[in-house]
Design a protein around this motif. Sequence first.
Motif, mmCIF file in Angstrom:
data_model
loop_
_atom_site.group_PDB
_atom_site.id
_atom_site.type_symbol
_atom_site.label_atom_id
_atom_site.label_comp_id
_atom_site.label_asym_id
_atom_site.label_seq_id
_atom_site.Cartn_x
_atom_site.Cartn_y
_atom_site.Cartn_z
ATOM 1 N N MET A 20 -60.983 23.393 -15.538
ATOM 2 C CA MET A 20 -60.898 24.186 -16.627
ATOM 3 C C MET A 20 -59.616 24.096 -17.218
ATOM 4 O O MET A 20 -59.694 23.493 -18.606
ATOM 5 N N TRP A 21 -58.342 24.337 -16.700
ATOM 6 C CA TRP A 21 -57.990 24.656 -17.693
ATOM 7 C C TRP A 21 -57.071 22.960 -18.490
ATOM 8 O O TRP A 21 -56.728 22.562 -18.916
ATOM 9 N N LYS A 22 -57.461 22.526 -17.292
ATOM 10 C CA LYS A 22 -57.092 20.844 -17.214
ATOM 11 C C LYS A 22 -57.759 20.388 -18.292
ATOM 12 O O LYS A 22 -57.374 19.049 -19.641
ATOM 13 N N THR A 23 -59.426 20.824 -18.286
ATOM 14 C CA THR A 23 -59.953 20.535 -20.287
ATOM 15 C C THR A 23 -59.644 21.082 -21.051
ATOM 16 O O THR A 23 -59.644 20.446 -21.775
ATOM 17 N N ARG A 24 -59.046 22.131 -21.094
ATOM 18 C CA ARG A 24 -58.815 22.365 -22.387
ATOM 19 C C ARG A 24 -57.240 21.857 -22.816
ATOM 20 O O ARG A 24 -57.434 21.519 -23.433
ATOM 21 N N LEU A 25 -56.391 21.572 -22.241
ATOM 22 C CA LEU A 25 -55.600 20.687 -22.564
ATOM 23 C C LEU A 25 -55.750 19.513 -23.299
ATOM 24 O O LEU A 25 -55.676 19.131 -23.611
ATOM 25 N N ILE A 26 -57.360 18.831 -22.383
ATOM 26 C CA ILE A 26 -56.826 16.999 -22.976
ATOM 27 C C ILE A 26 -57.639 17.394 -24.238
ATOM 28 O O ILE A 26 -57.514 16.845 -25.448
ATOM 29 N N ALA A 27 -58.245 18.623 -24.400
ATOM 30 C CA ALA A 27 -59.309 18.916 -25.833
ATOM 31 C C ALA A 27 -58.314 19.049 -26.843
ATOM 32 O O ALA A 27 -57.691 18.855 -28.008
ATOM 33 N N LEU A 28 -57.057 20.454 -26.317
ATOM 34 C CA LEU A 28 -55.825 20.479 -27.090
ATOM 35 C C LEU A 28 -54.979 18.928 -27.817
ATOM 36 O O LEU A 28 -54.820 18.974 -28.894
ATOM 37 N N PHE A 29 -54.584 18.408 -26.223
ATOM 38 C CA PHE A 29 -54.107 17.138 -26.753
ATOM 39 C C PHE A 29 -54.827 16.108 -27.941
ATOM 40 O O PHE A 29 -54.216 15.759 -28.769
ATOM 41 N N ILE A 30 -56.266 16.248 -27.209
ATOM 42 C CA ILE A 30 -56.597 15.492 -28.930
ATOM 43 C C ILE A 30 -57.048 15.756 -30.272
ATOM 44 O O ILE A 30 -56.338 15.036 -31.238
ATOM 45 N N MET A 31 -56.970 16.985 -30.294
ATOM 46 C CA MET A 31 -56.517 17.729 -31.480
ATOM 47 C C MET A 31 -55.294 17.737 -31.991
ATOM 48 O O MET A 31 -55.251 17.331 -33.438
ATOM 49 N N VAL A 32 -54.720 18.023 -31.358
ATOM 50 C CA VAL A 32 -52.911 17.557 -31.949
ATOM 51 C C VAL A 32 -53.330 16.452 -32.324
ATOM 52 O O VAL A 32 -52.670 15.900 -33.693
ATOM 53 N N ILE A 33 -53.561 14.744 -31.734
ATOM 54 C CA ILE A 33 -52.989 13.421 -32.411
ATOM 55 C C ILE A 33 -54.035 13.040 -33.262
ATOM 56 O O ILE A 33 -53.897 12.352 -33.958
ATOM 57 N N GLY A 34 -55.124 13.763 -32.976
ATOM 58 C CA GLY A 34 -55.915 13.860 -34.350
ATOM 59 C C GLY A 34 -55.715 14.078 -35.793
ATOM 60 O O GLY A 34 -56.176 13.878 -36.522
ATOM 61 N N ILE A 35 -54.789 15.146 -35.638
ATOM 62 C CA ILE A 35 -54.034 15.990 -36.845
ATOM 63 C C ILE A 35 -53.624 14.377 -37.875
ATOM 64 O O ILE A 35 -53.444 14.620 -39.032
ATOM 65 N N PHE A 36 -52.916 13.474 -36.914
ATOM 66 C CA PHE A 36 -51.524 12.809 -38.006
ATOM 67 C C PHE A 36 -52.379 11.876 -39.010
ATOM 68 O O PHE A 36 -52.396 11.436 -39.530
ATOM 69 N N PRO A 37 -53.477 11.189 -38.444
ATOM 70 C CA PRO A 37 -54.395 10.335 -39.517
ATOM 71 C C PRO A 37 -54.992 11.047 -40.806
ATOM 72 O O PRO A 37 -55.459 10.385 -41.689
#
Length: 262
Positions: A1-18
């Motif tokens: 579950m923590w792995k899934t949360r970290l992946i979701a947070l990573f996608i959220m951070v990446i999505g900020i730049f565009p």
Amino acid sequence: MWKTRLIALFIMVIGIFPNQSTGQLVLYALGSTLLFALLLTIQKWSTPALLLVKLEHFFKQEASNLYAGLVRDREKAIEVFHSGDKPRAYEMLREIGALVHTDQLRVEQILLLQSFILRKDMDLMLEPLLLDHFNPDLVEYIGELSKIRRDLLKENAFRYILVHEEQILAMPGGENILVSVAGAAVRLKRYITLYPYLVLRYAHKMPKDRFLRLYRIVRNNPNSKWEKLNEEVMRIYNEKYKWDEDFQRINNEHVRKDERES
């Protein structure tokens, strides 16, 4: 579950730049936060089911090791019993019994309990030890519990006694056990309602304190469908306790109640 949360947070951070404008960033942040909260909620709700799946997988994977370990534990418990430490042996068998439900293990626990002088303050049990067939040691154990721990006798125990009543009567002291069990049944009105004929057949041999309780319940429930039981209770009362002070007190309470209601 923590792995899934970290992946979701990573996608959220990446999505900020565009996202260039402030409005887009705010909308993106709100949407991402809501989706992340939804993820956490779904994970929270699914945790119990996932744990059960994992546990089932573990049991299947380790079945042979668990079985071998339980066999060793049982053998160790028997060794402890022969060494003289009966209470520890009983606790060990009880722990094994939480996972292993076999008649052999139940009988061993019953025999071990029968070797004790049972006391009210002991950590006793009955329901997990009930067998599908007649066993005199189990019957004797139920008889002992009916004297010191009546609260442990529930519907399954009364049904067991009724099914094997004839065999119990053939035992030495079997009738006394049945009288004691019938006396335990008068602990609750519900048991009297479920098993009136067990109470009826042995009411005449009940000790005074148990019959007094039965008499009180019968007197306080005149509309119950216990016609034959009522007749037997009144017959015993007139024969043995008509002038007894404790019974007269119940009668007086009943008269006062009738007067208040009228």
